[in-house]
Design a protein around this motif. Sequence first.
Motif, mmCIF file in Angstrom:
data_model
loop_
_atom_site.group_PDB
_atom_site.id
_atom_site.type_symbol
_atom_site.label_atom_id
_atom_site.label_comp_id
_atom_site.label_asym_id
_atom_site.label_seq_id
_atom_site.Cartn_x
_atom_site.Cartn_y
_atom_site.Cartn_z
ATOM 1 N N VAL A 83 -6.901 92.330 96.014
ATOM 2 C CA VAL A 83 -6.956 93.738 96.405
ATOM 3 C C VAL A 83 -8.187 94.430 95.845
ATOM 4 O O VAL A 83 -8.675 95.402 96.425
ATOM 5 C CB VAL A 83 -5.669 94.487 96.000
ATOM 6 N N ALA A 84 -8.717 93.955 94.717
ATOM 7 C CA ALA A 84 -9.963 94.512 94.192
ATOM 8 C C ALA A 84 -11.116 94.251 95.156
ATOM 9 O O ALA A 84 -12.067 95.032 95.231
ATOM 10 C CB ALA A 84 -10.282 93.914 92.821
ATOM 11 N N ALA A 85 -11.025 93.134 95.894
ATOM 12 C CA ALA A 85 -12.033 92.805 96.895
ATOM 13 C C ALA A 85 -11.704 93.408 98.251
ATOM 14 O O ALA A 85 -12.461 93.197 99.212
ATOM 15 C CB ALA A 85 -12.160 91.295 97.026
ATOM 16 N N GLU A 105 -12.303 85.825 98.018
ATOM 17 C CA GLU A 105 -12.752 87.126 98.504
ATOM 18 C C GLU A 105 -13.462 87.903 97.397
ATOM 19 O O GLU A 105 -14.515 88.515 97.629
ATOM 20 C CB GLU A 105 -11.550 87.935 99.022
ATOM 21 N N PHE A 106 -12.902 87.878 96.203
ATOM 22 C CA PHE A 106 -13.478 88.614 95.082
ATOM 23 C C PHE A 106 -14.825 88.033 94.669
ATOM 24 O O PHE A 106 -15.815 88.760 94.518
ATOM 25 C CB PHE A 106 -12.511 88.600 93.898
ATOM 26 N N PHE A 107 -14.871 86.724 94.462
ATOM 27 C CA PHE A 107 -16.101 86.115 93.981
ATOM 28 C C PHE A 107 -17.224 86.200 95.018
ATOM 29 O O PHE A 107 -18.393 86.389 94.656
ATOM 30 C CB PHE A 107 -15.850 84.659 93.590
ATOM 31 N N TRP A 162 -22.193 88.835 96.729
ATOM 32 C CA TRP A 162 -22.883 89.465 97.856
ATOM 33 C C TRP A 162 -23.199 90.936 97.598
ATOM 34 O O TRP A 162 -23.882 91.586 98.390
ATOM 35 C CB TRP A 162 -22.020 89.369 99.121
ATOM 36 N N GLY A 163 -22.660 91.489 96.510
ATOM 37 C CA GLY A 163 -22.877 92.893 96.206
ATOM 38 C C GLY A 163 -22.021 93.828 97.040
ATOM 39 O O GLY A 163 -22.388 94.994 97.246
ATOM 40 N N ASP A 164 -20.865 93.370 97.495
ATOM 41 C CA ASP A 164 -20.035 94.142 98.417
ATOM 42 C C ASP A 164 -18.748 94.691 97.807
ATOM 43 O O ASP A 164 -17.911 95.243 98.538
ATOM 44 C CB ASP A 164 -19.686 93.290 99.638
ATOM 45 N N LEU A 165 -18.538 94.551 96.506
ATOM 46 C CA LEU A 165 -17.376 95.169 95.884
ATOM 47 C C LEU A 165 -17.538 96.684 95.879
ATOM 48 O O LEU A 165 -18.656 97.208 95.810
ATOM 49 C CB LEU A 165 -17.198 94.673 94.449
ATOM 50 N N VAL A 166 -16.427 97.390 95.949
ATOM 51 C CA VAL A 166 -16.461 98.845 95.859
ATOM 52 C C VAL A 166 -17.076 99.245 94.525
ATOM 53 O O VAL A 166 -16.854 98.599 93.488
ATOM 54 C CB VAL A 166 -15.038 99.425 95.995
ATOM 55 N N GLU A 167 -17.860 100.300 94.545
ATOM 56 C CA GLU A 167 -18.558 100.751 93.345
ATOM 57 C C GLU A 167 -17.609 100.901 92.153
ATOM 58 O O GLU A 167 -16.504 101.415 92.282
ATOM 59 C CB GLU A 167 -19.232 102.100 93.625
ATOM 60 N N TYR A 168 -18.065 100.429 91.004
ATOM 61 C CA TYR A 168 -17.358 100.493 89.723
ATOM 62 C C TYR A 168 -16.215 99.492 89.599
ATOM 63 O O TYR A 168 -15.487 99.515 88.607
ATOM 64 C CB TYR A 168 -16.845 101.900 89.415
ATOM 65 N N THR A 169 -16.042 98.609 90.577
ATOM 66 C CA THR A 169 -15.077 97.525 90.396
ATOM 67 C C THR A 169 -15.552 96.633 89.257
ATOM 68 O O THR A 169 -16.741 96.309 89.177
ATOM 69 C CB THR A 169 -14.960 96.680 91.678
ATOM 70 N N TRP A 170 -14.634 96.229 88.389
ATOM 71 C CA TRP A 170 -15.037 95.261 87.361
ATOM 72 C C TRP A 170 -15.438 93.960 88.047
ATOM 73 O O TRP A 170 -14.796 93.483 88.967
ATOM 74 C CB TRP A 170 -13.933 95.011 86.327
ATOM 75 N N ASN A 181 -23.368 99.466 86.312
ATOM 76 C CA ASN A 181 -23.383 98.021 86.060
ATOM 77 C C ASN A 181 -21.991 97.436 85.851
ATOM 78 O O ASN A 181 -21.840 96.376 85.255
ATOM 79 C CB ASN A 181 -24.254 97.685 84.842
ATOM 80 N N SER A 182 -20.984 98.159 86.312
ATOM 81 C CA SER A 182 -19.591 97.713 86.196
ATOM 82 C C SER A 182 -19.207 97.368 84.763
ATOM 83 O O SER A 182 -18.391 96.502 84.520
ATOM 84 C CB SER A 182 -19.334 96.502 87.120
#
Length: 566
Positions: free
Chosen positions: A74-76, A475-477, A482-490, A516-517
């Motif tokens: 869900v983080a991804a 999905e997360f990795f 790829w730089g596609d996680l929502v901003e500030y996601t660890w 920089n998370s």
Amino acid sequence: MKNRTMERGRRLGLCAAVVIASGACLDLNVTNPNAPDRERAIVSASDIQALISGSFRGWFDIEAYFYPGSAMLVAADGPSSSWANFGMRDASQEPRKAYDNDPAYTYNALNRLPWIWAYRSLAGARDGLAAIKANPEKLAEELGGQADLDRLVAFGKLVQGLSLSTLALNFDRAFVVDEETKLDELELMGYPEVWDAAAAKLGEAIQLSQGAAWSIPRLWIGCNEDWSASRMVEIARAYRARYTSQLPRTPAERESLDWAAIKSDATSGFSNHFAGLYNACLWGWDGIKWPVLINPGWGRTDYRTIGPADASGEWEKWINAPPEGKRPFNIDTDDRRITGGNYNDDGMYMEYYGTSPYPADRGLYHYSHYKDYRWDYIWVDQGFIGEWIKFDEKELDFLAAEADFRLGNKTGTMSLVNKYRLEHGMLPPFASVDDRAPGGNRCVPQNPDGSCGDLWEAYKYEKRIEVYGYGYGTEFFDDRGWGDLVEYTWTQVPIPGSELEILLMDIYTFGGPGGNSSAYLGTPQDLSKVMDFRKQTPEALRMKRKMLEAWNELNVVTPDEIPIKR
């Protein structure tokens, strides 16, 4: 049920403490001066085989249990869920917040369990391999021959490589533990160094297995099939390809990988998918799939995954709206994996629900009208009994296609993208690597500004749709690299706060506002002042075997034991 679950947790915590304390974690300064050390000890072959073969479970559990995989999904924004269980609500809320590394955090198992399980596996493999090194001739004779001993060594190396890999992928730093480690000289290493050690172990497992005639019993590895030595080479190379690509925390790190080596591993051959077999092994199922991918009361497919297929203009409104402005919408698409034509017709992978099961006050951005159903047959038709696929062949095809893109062979990438566009999505193919996705104003995928995605965006879309839900953390990795996680996601998790307290280190964490998370990074302390380990006697090894078996027996959560949603 609640009392039973809590009691299991209490017993498992005690069991884990005993198992780990006797091997790879901190221990009290207690030494028996009358006990011989392991180098002089005679340990039975059955103890050694049980230690090494049983150590696979720890790694398997990391990749199959609710923690940490559900929160990473869900983080991804692969699936969406606002239920608090397994840390999902905290991991996916917008705006993102820092990971809570307080030892008292309700869902601290998100980083505590992978840490414990990895070292449980490393402890068993370490002691088993060290005992083999001390008495190889005697143990070969007891096992029935040199081939059985060689099999055990190769398998131990594989377990070490897999367990160290998960530490490197998840944590910013960790201890590297193997049969050569002097436990009173352990030092924390950054994830690149931990990965170097993991890759070396996987390389040893591959080398020791090539050309061998032995096989690995199915009971050691999830009960689905015996592995021939050549099959173990396939598994090791497949995971080395996956893990190498997943290690980076940034797009720059991912771009700089040795993609030629990744492609070599990805194309070396994979005769069949890797899966656990539930019912034959009660631990052979995949708990990550059940809550948010299969059960409609737990999860929906996030619009960040399927929204780029939409041609109605609603995707652009949704993705550009603030969290409080994101409302669920019906998708109009020509991608037949998403819908069957009309917005409420089931597609090849997605089915239409129209409602979401989450409390509205937790954020309507969690809502989606669609849910992936490709795994539902395991529940609906088979009652959970059967194969739970963890690594499919097509993931290797996608890794090879990304390698082609990075290495300048974009035609190879386009070929794979077109394969899935035509065969599964029923979408028009790319004619040139420099084209935008064909289809005019109904192109798939679409960018947040409504323009048609290029080949790279089409590749990422295809992989997200086709490999959705197969492997732990994919999905997360991928989104991390790829730089596609929502901003500030660890982008990684810290050493568990409870472990930091034992190590006399400051508690630190990642994620949340601050850039920089990373919210805070503590300064490592002098570990030599707090680390003292007892030597391993035959009695200690036998105790570890019994405790490892007890842990494996107790630590079985079946699909009928899903906790109440919170």
